[in-house]
Design an enzyme around this catalytic site. Structure first.
Site, short mmCIF file in Angstrom:
data_model
loop_
_atom_site.label_atom_id
_atom_site.label_comp_id
_atom_site.label_asym_id
_atom_site.label_seq_id
_atom_site.Cartn_x
_atom_site.Cartn_y
_atom_site.Cartn_z
N ARG A 1 6.21 -2.45 11.65
CA ARG A 1 7.36 -1.79 11.04
C ARG A 1 8.68 -2.05 11.73
O ARG A 1 9.72 -1.58 11.31
CB ARG A 1 7.09 -0.29 10.97
CG ARG A 1 5.78 -0.01 10.24
CD ARG A 1 5.67 1.36 9.69
NE ARG A 1 4.43 1.48 8.92
CZ ARG A 1 4.06 2.55 8.23
NH1 ARG A 1 4.83 3.62 8.22
NH2 ARG A 1 2.94 2.56 7.56
N HIS B 1 0.85 -1.20 0.00
CA HIS B 1 0.00 0.00 0.00
C HIS B 1 0.89 1.25 0.00
O HIS B 1 2.01 1.23 0.51
CB HIS B 1 -0.90 0.04 1.24
CG HIS B 1 -1.81 -1.14 1.37
ND1 HIS B 1 -2.86 -1.36 0.52
CD2 HIS B 1 -1.85 -2.17 2.28
CE1 HIS B 1 -3.50 -2.46 0.89
NE2 HIS B 1 -2.91 -2.97 1.94
N GLU C 1 3.29 -6.70 2.55
CA GLU C 1 2.58 -5.50 3.02
C GLU C 1 3.54 -4.51 3.68
O GLU C 1 3.17 -3.80 4.62
CB GLU C 1 1.40 -5.84 3.96
CG GLU C 1 0.37 -4.71 3.98
CD GLU C 1 -0.86 -4.99 4.83
OE1 GLU C 1 -0.97 -6.06 5.42
OE2 GLU C 1 -1.74 -4.10 4.86
N ARG D 1 -3.43 3.24 0.50
CA ARG D 1 -3.39 2.79 1.89
C ARG D 1 -4.75 2.19 2.27
O ARG D 1 -5.79 2.84 2.09
CB ARG D 1 -3.09 3.99 2.78
CG ARG D 1 -2.94 3.66 4.25
CD ARG D 1 -2.98 4.94 5.08
NE ARG D 1 -1.76 5.73 5.01
CZ ARG D 1 -0.78 5.70 5.93
NH1 ARG D 1 -0.91 4.94 7.00
NH2 ARG D 1 0.29 6.47 5.78
N HIS E 1 -9.98 -6.70 1.41
CA HIS E 1 -9.22 -5.96 2.42
C HIS E 1 -10.09 -4.90 3.06
O HIS E 1 -10.53 -3.97 2.40
CB HIS E 1 -8.00 -5.30 1.76
CG HIS E 1 -6.87 -5.02 2.70
ND1 HIS E 1 -7.03 -4.36 3.90
CD2 HIS E 1 -5.55 -5.33 2.63
CE1 HIS E 1 -5.85 -4.28 4.51
NE2 HIS E 1 -4.94 -4.87 3.76
N TYR F 1 -8.57 -6.51 10.68
CA TYR F 1 -8.02 -7.09 9.44
C TYR F 1 -8.12 -8.61 9.46
O TYR F 1 -8.64 -9.23 8.53
CB TYR F 1 -6.54 -6.70 9.27
CG TYR F 1 -6.29 -5.29 8.77
CD1 TYR F 1 -7.24 -4.28 8.93
CD2 TYR F 1 -5.09 -4.95 8.15
CE1 TYR F 1 -7.00 -2.99 8.48
CE2 TYR F 1 -4.84 -3.66 7.69
CZ TYR F 1 -5.79 -2.69 7.86
OH TYR F 1 -5.55 -1.41 7.42
#
Lengths: 372, 372
Positions: free
Chosen positions: B321, B42, B315, B102, B209, B225
Site C-alpha cells: 500500500r 478485492h 490488486e 478479499r 488465488h 501467494y
C-alpha cells in the site's frame, strides 16, 4: 578468416599458458579474466552402486534383512561418473564447481533421523572422495541429516565432519524436511538456532535448498524448488534472524525463486511492515545464484539485485538438461547469459569469482590454498 | 508554465468530455485510448459490520449462541466503503475493476463446508450490491465455498448464483483450501472436474488465488501467494487439463508468481518431459495479470509472455500500500509501468482492454451492454 581446428587449439593452448605463466602479459590477462566458480552443482551422475545402497537402505526400513553392506565404489568408477560434469566445465569454460549431493536425493522425509544420518554420512563421504580425486574441478558442499520433527541440533555432528574433516566451505539446508508438507518450523525459528550458532562459529554459509516433494501439489524442480526459495526469503524478511546472527549467510538458489521478479513487492512489503530497507535488513546476509535459464531473467536479476549479492551458478547437470531451440545452447549454460551482459570488468569478476570467494570463504579451501 | 489547479481541472474535464463525446476528434481519441480494465481487485475496505458478521460466524463454531443475525449494511455504508477504490481509479485513470471478496478473507480452512457456504453467499451478495451501486466502477467476481477435504462439486451452486443471478463473469479458485498445508488434490485432479465442467458450460474463467496461510512457514502476500501462483502453473504444465477442457481459462495473478522470470526453465522442463511447447500446451488457457510492483518486473513479463496472455491488473488496495521512494508513486500503480513500455497501440489495448474482454467474455456483462 579461416582458422583450422589445429591452429585454434594451438592458440588456445598458448592463451592457457599465458594465463598460467608469469610474463607481464600473463599477469594482465590474469587480472582481466576472472576465475569462474559455479556455486551450485549436485552429484547427479552417481554410480549405480551408490543409488543401490540408498534403495537397500530404504527397503531395510521395512525389512531389516535388506540393510545394505558398506558402500564399495572404486576411484575409477567415481572419476568416470563425474567426467560429464568436467566435460561441461571445459566446454563452458567454467573452472570449479561447489559440489553437493543430489538435492532431490536428500529426501529427509524418509525414515527416522538415523536414516538421514547414515545417508548424509555416506553422501558426504562420496562427495569428499570426488573432490579428492578431482581437486581442480570440485569443492565439496555437505548434506545435513535433517529429519521431520527432529531438532536440527542433530545436524551439528555432520556439519562439523563436513567442515573439519572434509574441508567443505558450506552445507545445504532444507527449509522443508517434510518433503512438501511444510510441517516443521520456518528457518527463522529458534528451532534452528543451535545449528546457526555452530555455522557462524565455523564461518560457513548455507544454500537453502529443498529436496524432493512427495506432495502431489508440488512438482519438484518447477514448483517446490522455486516456491521454497521464495518462501525462505520472506521468512528472512519478516524475522530478526540476521540481527541475532549478523555473520550468518544464506544463498538462495534458482535466482532467488520469484524474489527478484517481485523486488518491488518485497521492498513495499518491508516498508509497509516498518522493516528496514532490504539492503539493510538482509542483503548483508542473503545472496542469490544465477540459476535462471534464459537471458531476460538474468537481465532482470542483475538489474534489480546489487551485484555484490549475485553468485554465478548453473546447477548443471540438473533440473533442465535440454538445448534451447531459440538459442541453440543448453538452457542451463548460464555463463552465456552473464557473458552477454554489459557488466564492468570488476562486476563481472564479482559475479564469477570474488562474491563466491567472500561468501563461502573459499580462500581457506585446498583448491585456493594450492592456487595461492 | 504555471497551471492553476482550477485550470488543470477545467482542462481535464474538457479532455474527459472529448473522450466521451461524439465529435470526429472524440471518435479518434476513443480509438486510440483503450478502456483500462483492472482484472484483479478485492473488496479490502469492507464496512465494520461485514467483518463483525464473519467474526461472529467464526465464534459460533465454538459457541452457537454467537451465530450472527442476518447482515444489515445500508447502501450508503457500502458506497462510502468503496469510495477509496473509486478515488484511486480516478487518480490512476483506470476505468473499471473486476472486484471480488478479499482474498485473504476467504479462509476456506475455517469451519466445515457450511461455514464456507454461508460466508461465500454473504460475501458474493455484498459484492453484487457494490456492483449495482457503482455499476460504472465494478464488475463482480465471486468467491467459492471451497472447504478442505470436500469435493468441489459443492461449489457449483454458488458458481451458478454468481453467474446467473449476479452476472459475474468469473470466480476465484483457491488451489489450497487448507490454508498453506496443501493437503487437498492439485487443481489438475479429477476432484475438480465437475466444477470445471460447469465453468466451461457457463463460459467463465477462474483467477487462481489462494487465501490466508495459517502455516507459519508461509507469510501470505510475499510467500504463499507467489508460491501458489508458481505451483498452479506447474500443475497445469504437467497435466492434460486443457486437453480435457480446451475452453477452460485460468488467470494466474501476481504476474504469474515466479513463472515469467523462469520462463526458460519452464520451456526447458516441458521439453525434457516431452510435453508440447508452452504456447501449444497452455497459452490458450493460462493468462497472467500485471500485479508486479516495479518496472523491471513488468518489462520482463511483457518481454517473455505473449502479449495476448497478459491482462492489466493492480490488486489495489491490496498487498502493498505504500509509495515507492525510488519513483514517488504507489508500488501498486501498475498502470504507470505499462504506460512506460514501448508497446504498439494495438498491444497496449490488448493489455488494458481487449484481452480481459476476451478471457472474461466481458461483453455480456451489464457494464459492457450499457456501453454498447
Amino acid at each position: 578468416m579461416n582458422v583450422s581446428r589445429r591452429d585454434w587449439l594451438k592458440g588456445a593452448a598458448a592463451l592457457g599458458a599465458a594465463w598460467a605463466g608469469g610474463s607481464p602479459l600473463a599477469a594482465s590477462a590474469q587480472q582481466t579474466k576472472p576465475l569462474v566458480i559455479d556455486c551450485h552443482g549436485h552429484y547427479t551422475t552417481e554410480p549405480k552402486a551408490f543409488l543401490a545402497y540408498r534403495q537397500a537402505q530404504i527397503a531395510a526400513l521395512r525389512d531389516p534383512a535388506q540393510k545394505p553392506a558398506a558402500l564399495k565404489i572404486s576411484d575409477d568408477e567415481l572419476a568416470e561418473s563425474v567426467q560429464p560434469q568436467i566435460d561441461f566445465q571445459r566446454a563452458r569454460r567454467t573452472d570449479v564447481t561447489l559440489f553437493s549431493p543430489r538435492a532431490a536425493g536428500m529426501r529427509h522425509h524418509i525414515g527416522p533421523a538415523e536414516t538421514s544420518a547414515d545417508w548424509s554420512r555416506v553422501s558426504n563421504e562420496i562427495i569428499h572422495r570426488v573432490c579428492m580425486l578431482r581437486p581442480d574441478n570440485f569443492i565439496g558442499v555437505g548434506q545435513l541429516p535433517q529429519s521431520p520433527g527432529v531438532r536440527p541440533d542433530n545436524c551439528i555432528e555432520e556439519l562439523e565432519r563436513c567442515v573439519k574433516s572434509y574441508g567443505f566451505p558450506a552445507i545445504n539446508l532444507n527449509p522443508d524436511p517434510t518433503g512438501g508438507f511444510w510441517r516443521d518450523p520456518p528457518l527463522t525459528d529458534r528451532w534452528y538456532y543451535p545449528l546457526y550458532e555452530r555455522m557462524v562459529e565455523l564461518d560457513v554459509p548455507a544454500m537453502v535448498h529443498v529436496s524432493a516433494s512427495i506432495n502431489p501439489n508440488f512438482q519438484g524442480t518447477g514448483a517446490h524448488y522455486l516456491a521454497a526459495d521464495t518462501t525462505a526469503f520472506m521468512q528472512f524478511l519478516t524475522s530478526d534472524l540476521f540481527k541475532d546472527f549478523p555473520a550468518l549467510r544464506m544463498v538462495i538458489p534458482h535466482g532467488g525463486g520469484a524474489v527478484p521478479y517481485h523486488w518491488g513487492r518485497y521492498r513495499g512489503l518491508a516498508q509497509d511492515m516498518n522493516r528496514p530497507p532490504l539492503d539493510q535488513l538482509l542483503l548483508h546476509n542473503v545472496f542469490f545464484d544465477t540459476c535462471v535459464y534464459h537471458q531476460p531473467g538474468i537481465d532482470l536479476l542483475t538489474k534489480v539485485i546489487p551485484i555484490d549479492n549475485i553468485l554465478f551458478a548453473s546447477e548443471m547437470i540438473g533440473a533442465v538438461r535440454g538445448i534451447d531451440p531459440s538459442t541453440g545452447h543448453y538452457y542451463d549454460d548460464t555463463k552465456r547469459y552473464i557473458d552477454a551482459l554489459s557488466l564492468s570488468t570488476d562486476d563481472r569478476r564479482k559475479v564469477f569469482e570474488t562474491n563466491a570467494r567472500r561468501v563461502y570463504r573459499l580462500d581457506r579451501t585446498d583448491y585456493f590454498k594450492r592456487r595461492g
